[in-house]
Design an enzyme around this catalytic site. Structure first.
Site, PDB file in Angstrom:
ATOM      1  N   LYS A  84       0.824  -1.208   0.000  1.00  0.00           N
ATOM      2  CA  LYS A  84       0.000   0.000   0.000  1.00  0.00           C
ATOM      3  C   LYS A  84       0.861   1.262   0.000  1.00  0.00           C
ATOM      4  CE  LYS A  84      -2.173  -1.079   3.803  1.00  0.00           C
ATOM      5  NZ  LYS A  84      -1.535  -2.378   4.066  1.00  0.00           N
ATOM      6  N   THR A  85       1.821   1.298   0.906  1.00  0.00           N
ATOM      7  CA  THR A  85       2.663   2.491   1.006  1.00  0.00           C
ATOM      8  C   THR A  85       3.493   2.642  -0.265  1.00  0.00           C
ATOM      9  OG1 THR A  85       2.712   2.224   3.387  1.00  0.00           O
ATOM     10  CG2 THR A  85       4.405   3.623   2.440  1.00  0.00           C
TER      11      THR A  85
ATOM     12  N   ASP B  54      -2.075   7.998   3.745  1.00  0.00           N
ATOM     13  CA  ASP B  54      -1.657   6.635   4.122  1.00  0.00           C
ATOM     14  C   ASP B  54      -2.218   6.318   5.520  1.00  0.00           C
ATOM     15  OD1 ASP B  54      -0.490   4.170   3.957  1.00  0.00           O
ATOM     16  OD2 ASP B  54       1.583   4.853   4.187  1.00  0.00           O
ATOM     17  N   GLU B  55      -2.316   5.062   5.883  1.00  0.00           N
ATOM     18  CA  GLU B  55      -2.807   4.631   7.205  1.00  0.00           C
ATOM     19  C   GLU B  55      -4.155   5.282   7.516  1.00  0.00           C
ATOM     20  OE1 GLU B  55      -1.150   2.375   8.830  1.00  0.00           O
ATOM     21  OE2 GLU B  55       0.972   2.572   8.340  1.00  0.00           O
TER      22      GLU B  55
ATOM     23  N   ARG C 208       4.766  -7.275  11.156  1.00  0.00           N
ATOM     24  CA  ARG C 208       6.001  -6.496  10.957  1.00  0.00           C
ATOM     25  C   ARG C 208       7.140  -7.412  10.529  1.00  0.00           C
ATOM     26  NH1 ARG C 208       3.940  -2.974   9.361  1.00  0.00           N
ATOM     27  NH2 ARG C 208       2.078  -4.192   9.681  1.00  0.00           N
TER      28      ARG C 208
ATOM     29  N   GLN D 163      -5.687  -3.217  10.803  1.00  0.00           N
ATOM     30  CA  GLN D 163      -4.586  -2.621  11.564  1.00  0.00           C
ATOM     31  C   GLN D 163      -5.003  -1.351  12.288  1.00  0.00           C
ATOM     32  OE1 GLN D 163      -0.578  -2.733   9.721  1.00  0.00           O
ATOM     33  NE2 GLN D 163      -1.660  -3.422   7.909  1.00  0.00           N
TER      34      GLN D 163
HETATM   35  P1  ATP Z   1       1.610  -2.081   6.013  1.00  0.00           P
HETATM   36  O1  ATP Z   1       0.205  -2.566   6.008  1.00  0.00           O
HETATM   37  O2  ATP Z   1       2.414  -2.771   7.058  1.00  0.00           O
HETATM   38  O3  ATP Z   1       1.703  -0.591   6.055  1.00  0.00           O
HETATM   39  P2  ATP Z   1       2.009  -1.949   3.164  1.00  0.00           P
HETATM   40  O4  ATP Z   1       0.817  -2.542   2.557  1.00  0.00           O
HETATM   41  O5  ATP Z   1       2.104  -0.465   3.203  1.00  0.00           O
HETATM   42  O6  ATP Z   1       2.235  -2.558   4.628  1.00  0.00           O
HETATM   43  P3  ATP Z   1       4.596  -1.849   1.942  1.00  0.00           P
HETATM   44  O7  ATP Z   1       5.336  -1.401   3.149  1.00  0.00           O
HETATM   45  O8  ATP Z   1       4.324  -0.865   0.876  1.00  0.00           O
HETATM   46  O9  ATP Z   1       3.245  -2.549   2.400  1.00  0.00           O
HETATM   47  O10 ATP Z   1       5.318  -3.099   1.289  1.00  0.00           O
HETATM   48  C1  ATP Z   1       5.785  -4.204   2.077  1.00  0.00           C
HETATM   49  C2  ATP Z   1       7.102  -4.703   1.555  1.00  0.00           C
HETATM   50  O11 ATP Z   1       6.902  -5.359   0.326  1.00  0.00           O
HETATM   51  C3  ATP Z   1       8.102  -3.593   1.305  1.00  0.00           C
HETATM   52  O12 ATP Z   1       9.385  -4.054   1.622  1.00  0.00           O
HETATM   53  C4  ATP Z   1       7.966  -3.369  -0.191  1.00  0.00           C
HETATM   54  O13 ATP Z   1       9.138  -2.824  -0.741  1.00  0.00           O
HETATM   55  C5  ATP Z   1       7.701  -4.776  -0.710  1.00  0.00           C
HETATM   56  N1  ATP Z   1       6.926  -4.821  -1.972  1.00  0.00           N
HETATM   57  C6  ATP Z   1       5.704  -4.306  -2.170  1.00  0.00           C
HETATM   58  N2  ATP Z   1       5.275  -4.550  -3.444  1.00  0.00           N
HETATM   59  C7  ATP Z   1       6.262  -5.240  -4.058  1.00  0.00           C
HETATM   60  C8  ATP Z   1       6.443  -5.795  -5.382  1.00  0.00           C
HETATM   61  N3  ATP Z   1       5.513  -5.672  -6.315  1.00  0.00           N
HETATM   62  N4  ATP Z   1       7.589  -6.437  -5.630  1.00  0.00           N
HETATM   63  C9  ATP Z   1       8.536  -6.564  -4.667  1.00  0.00           C
HETATM   64  N5  ATP Z   1       8.436  -6.087  -3.425  1.00  0.00           N
HETATM   65  C10 ATP Z   1       7.308  -5.423  -3.104  1.00  0.00           C
HETATM   66 MG    MG Z   2       2.204   0.912   4.811  1.00  0.00          MG
END
Ligand code: ATP
Ligand code: MG
Length: 748
Positions: free
Chosen positions: A32-33, A224-225, A608, A255
């Site tokens: 997402k981020t 975000d969040e 995490r 979350q």
């Molecule tokens: P959270 O819910 O904990 O905030 P999130 O959904 O925001 O998580 P991110 O932090 O954006 O998730 O991504 C999680 C991890 O996966 C990061 O290390 C990111 O770089 C990696 N990642 C995300 N998408 C891809 C992709 N398409 N290919 C490779 N790595 C990815």
């Molecule tokens: Mg995130």
């Protein structure tokens, strides 16, 4: 455009479909981020949007910084012009520009919790109210709750339901305190954290032209969040986006962990209603964690009734099973965890920065710290008493604040007799009262001290005012660093610290030097546009507790609460203190909603972890100065045993994949739970036991509980509609009980 290639299909779609309202509610670690970050890069690079026209709201300043760096890699230094940061920092900036419209000066002070608490204490004292009944922390959280729901003091006092609640809680003067608090902040040209959002709403509501200006400035708004926004924040974003309608929200309802501070999952549902044409993107692939970790996370969160259905899977390897460490005491827990980290690091050639220790409350860090120190492992606590919370730093900052804002009452109180100038509490109280009685400012009284005070006191006050005027001259002419150095010397603070040759004194002196170093860095940083003292103070006031990122390249284990860890990831995660009453916290056992929030918090902790998750619990622990027997957390039982392994003692580790051990472990957890419960349940109430009406329950009363036995009431607290009693039971120890549920018989 290689960043687009680093995205999967749905992620890419979420990045390139930039127009109109958009919602991405997806599970942990699904990118997402990352999507939000690249969406911004894409807007600038491919759509030619000016970064000045993009507003991105993040959970911490640090998260904003990281995002900015990533975007900079794609679009270059242009990224610096983005409007990006926490809700508080972005809207403080806007309020500064528009302050005069709502009656504030543009250099208003931002009060931290200490300032607010001390102001509440002054108000209570002046109104003759008892601090034991109106506990300042509780009063503040009540006021904060009201502000986050946009209930002004007037609404508060006029609302019969709220008034009835306060009457029932035997705190009928709450509204009066709220009113006095707001008036005093206003007179001091000060806003607390909630005011930054509350007043932004006031500004936008009462000045449509101002709202219009920002509606047209921000062509794109991204959050975000989103699951942790409160109503006040939601309304601001909604208003800003209502003209161009390019709003993108990103979050995960599973979350949501700030309901206790007013965050509201309802905002996600509101968004769907307010923007009913929103495009919805689903991200289901987790890139962060191993299969075992995802399975554990899914098995835990499935126990929650209230959740939007989501599927999370990962193509990553199975990885390690989740390990559970059982310890005899909190000390042993610390020892086992620090040894496990030491061993893991050396066996696998890792760095300490690959590890994080997460806990439910800050007070748990102490046992961990001791163990890590003994093991010679470097660590860093995020969000504990931060640098800027130290007394000597707050003192010097108070001088700076007062130099910039003569109305800042809390800063004035802090420094007027520091170092000692013979202006004691009585003179200070007289000064404040004189100012209020005559409807003039404290600063006016100071400057006319001889009319109100006699001899020595008047002289001392006059020379204090002259000194501050001298500081102001410096601050107007010079940059933040030069002004602060002048203030540190001129105030006598630096000399006083220098003369204290104890180790603590030396330390404090060095801390002040460190603050000056930080200010020099601030002034020399090419990204700092405004180098004035006022600008520096604003930046400091808005630091969030995990922004403190000094020693970035050093290698250390990170320690923090789970709340602080939101959005972050670590290869090796240790979640410690998995015990009933600690996690889930005893404060959160009163209702299903509260328990589900605790479970979401556990879900955040689990997700995490990238490679390996370790959970630990102790059978005894010192809490509130007493040794207590602990029961393993119910959350441990909720994990599917197929993904767990036992580790009773480090060194006798069972091989990965041996689920037989998990079964033994689960039995052992169950046994620990049963024996502790049995110990606690020895009380047998009389056959005619009947609960009493607890509406008159008071501190000091003797009570009987059908399960916990006899105890003494230590205090009564009210939070929202809930009344809670803290009871010290003879057998079962201290418990906090929700009075609407607890069956208590009053014996005295
Ligand atoms: P959270 O819910 O904990 O905030 P999130 O959904 O925001 O998580 P991110 O932090 O954006 O998730 O991504 C999680 C991890 O996966 C990061 O290390 C990111 O770089 C990696 N990642 C995300 N998408 C891809 C992709 N398409 N290919 C490779 N790595 C990815
Ligand atoms: Mg995130």
């Amino acid at each position: 455009m290689d960043y687009l290639e680093s995205l999967n299909e749905p992620q890419r779609a979420a990045v390139v479909n930039t127009e109109g309202p958009t919602m991405i509610i997806a599970g942990a670690g699904s990118g997402k981020t990352r999507v939000l970050t690249y969406r911004i890069a894409y807007l600038i690079q491919s759509k030619g949007v000016d970064p000045f026209n993009i507003l991105a709201l993040t959970f911490t300043n640090k998260a904003a910084k990281e995002m900015r760096n990533r975007i900079e890699k794609v679009v270059g230094t242009e990224a610096r012009n983005l409007w990006m940061g926490t809700f508080h920092s972005v809207f403080a900036r806007i309020l500064r520009a528009e302050a005069s419209k709502i009656g504030f000066q543009s250099n208003f002070t931002i009060y931290d919790t200490d300032d607010s608490k001390s102001l509440i204490k002054h108000i209570l004292k002046e109104s003759g109210l008892d601090e034991k009944v109106y506990k300042p922390g509780m009063v503040l959280s009540r006021i904060s709750g009201a502000k986050n729901r946009l209930v002004s003091w007037r609404d508060y006092m006029e609302n019969p339901a709220i008034q009835a609640e306060d009457e029932a809680a035997a705190k009928p003067h709450m509204g009066k305190i709220y009113k006095a608090y707001v008036e005093r902040c206003f007179k001091s040209d000060a806003m607390d954290f909630d005011d930054l959002l509350f007043n932004t709403n006031v500004l936008f509501r009462e000045h449509p032209a101002v709202l219009n200006k920002y509606q047209h400035r921000f062509h794109y708004v991204l959050v975000d969040e989103f699951q942790d926004t409160n109503f006040s924040q939601y309304l601001i974003t909604k208003k800003l986006a209502s003209v161009r309608r390019n709003i993108c929200i990103v979050g995960d309802d599973a979350q949501s962990i700030y309901a206790f501070r007013g965050a509201d999952i309802q905002n996600i549902l509101n968004f769907e209603k307010d923007f009913d044409d929103a495009q919805i993107f689903k991200l289901e692939q987790n890139y962060r964690s191993t299969k075992n970790i995802i399975n554990v996370a899914n098995s835990v969160i499935s126990k929650n009734k209230a959740q939007l259905k989501k599927n999370i899977w990962t193509a990553n390897t199975d990885g390690h099973l989740v390990e559970v460490i059982k310890a005899a005491s909190d000390q042993e827990e610390g020892r086992l965890v620090s040894y496990a980290i030491f061993e893991q690091k050396n066996n696998n050639h890792l760095r300490y920065s690959d590890f994080v220790i997460l806990y439910r409350t800050n007070s748990q860090s102490r046992a961990m710290e001791e163990a890590l120190r003994k093991q010679n492992i470097k660590y860093k606590i995020i969000g504990g008493l931060s640098f800027y919370q130290r007394k000597e730093i707050k003192d010097l900052i108070a001088y700076m604040r007062y130099t910039i804002n003569y109305n800042d009452e809390q800063a004035f109180r802090r420094i007027v007799n520091l170092p000692k100038r013979g202006i004691g509490d009585t003179s200070q109280d007289k000064l404040v009262v004189t100012a209020y009685e005559r409807g003039i400012s404290i600063w006016d009284v100071l400057n006319d001290a001889h009319s109100f005070f006699s001899g020595r006191t008047a002289n001392a006050l006059t020379s204090f005012a002259d000194m501050i005027k001298g500081f102001r001259l410096e601050a107007d002419r010079k940059d933040a660093f030069e002004a602060a150095s002048h203030i540190a010397r001129g105030s006598g603070l630096l000399r006083e610290l220098y003369e204290d040759k104890t180790i603590e004194g030396l330390n404090r002196y060095e801390n002040v030097q460190e603050l000056l170093n930080a200010m020099q860095e601030f002034v020399h940083n090419p990204e700092t546009e405004d180098k004035s003292l006022g600008a520096f103070l604003q930046e400091v006031a808005l630091l969030t507790s995990n922004d403190d990122n000094k020693d970035e390249d050093q290698d250390y284990v990170t320690l923090m609460t789970i709340h602080m860890a939101k959005g972050l990831e670590f290869p090796y995660v240790y979640a410690v203190g998995m015990e009933e009453d600690l996690f889930p916290s005893q404060m959160m056992l009163g209702s299903r909603q509260d328990l589900e929030e605790e479970r979401r918090l556990f879900y955040v902790a689990i997700t995490r972890a990238m490679h390996k998750l370790t959970l630990s619990y102790a059978l005894t622990r010192y809490r509130f100065g007493r040794l207590k027997n602990c029961e393993p957390s119910r959350f441990l039982e909720e994990i599917d045993p197929a993904y767990m392994m036992i580790n009773k003692k480090v060194g006798s580790r069972s091989p990965v994949g041996d689920t037989e051990h998990a079964r033994i472990l689960l039995k052992s957890i169950k046994r620990d739970r049963n024996t502790t419960s049995a110990r606690k349940q020895t009380h047998q109430p009389d056959a005619d036991f009947a609960p009493s009406d607890t509406s008159q329950l008071q501190e000091g009363m003797k009570v009987e509980h059908p399960k916990f036995g006899f105890g003494t009431v230590k205090g009564i607290e009210t939070e929202g509609a809930n009344r809670k009693a803290k009871v010290d039971f003879e057998q079962a120890g201290e418990k906090t009980l929700l009075l609407s549920f607890a069956k208590l018989k009053i014996h005295e």
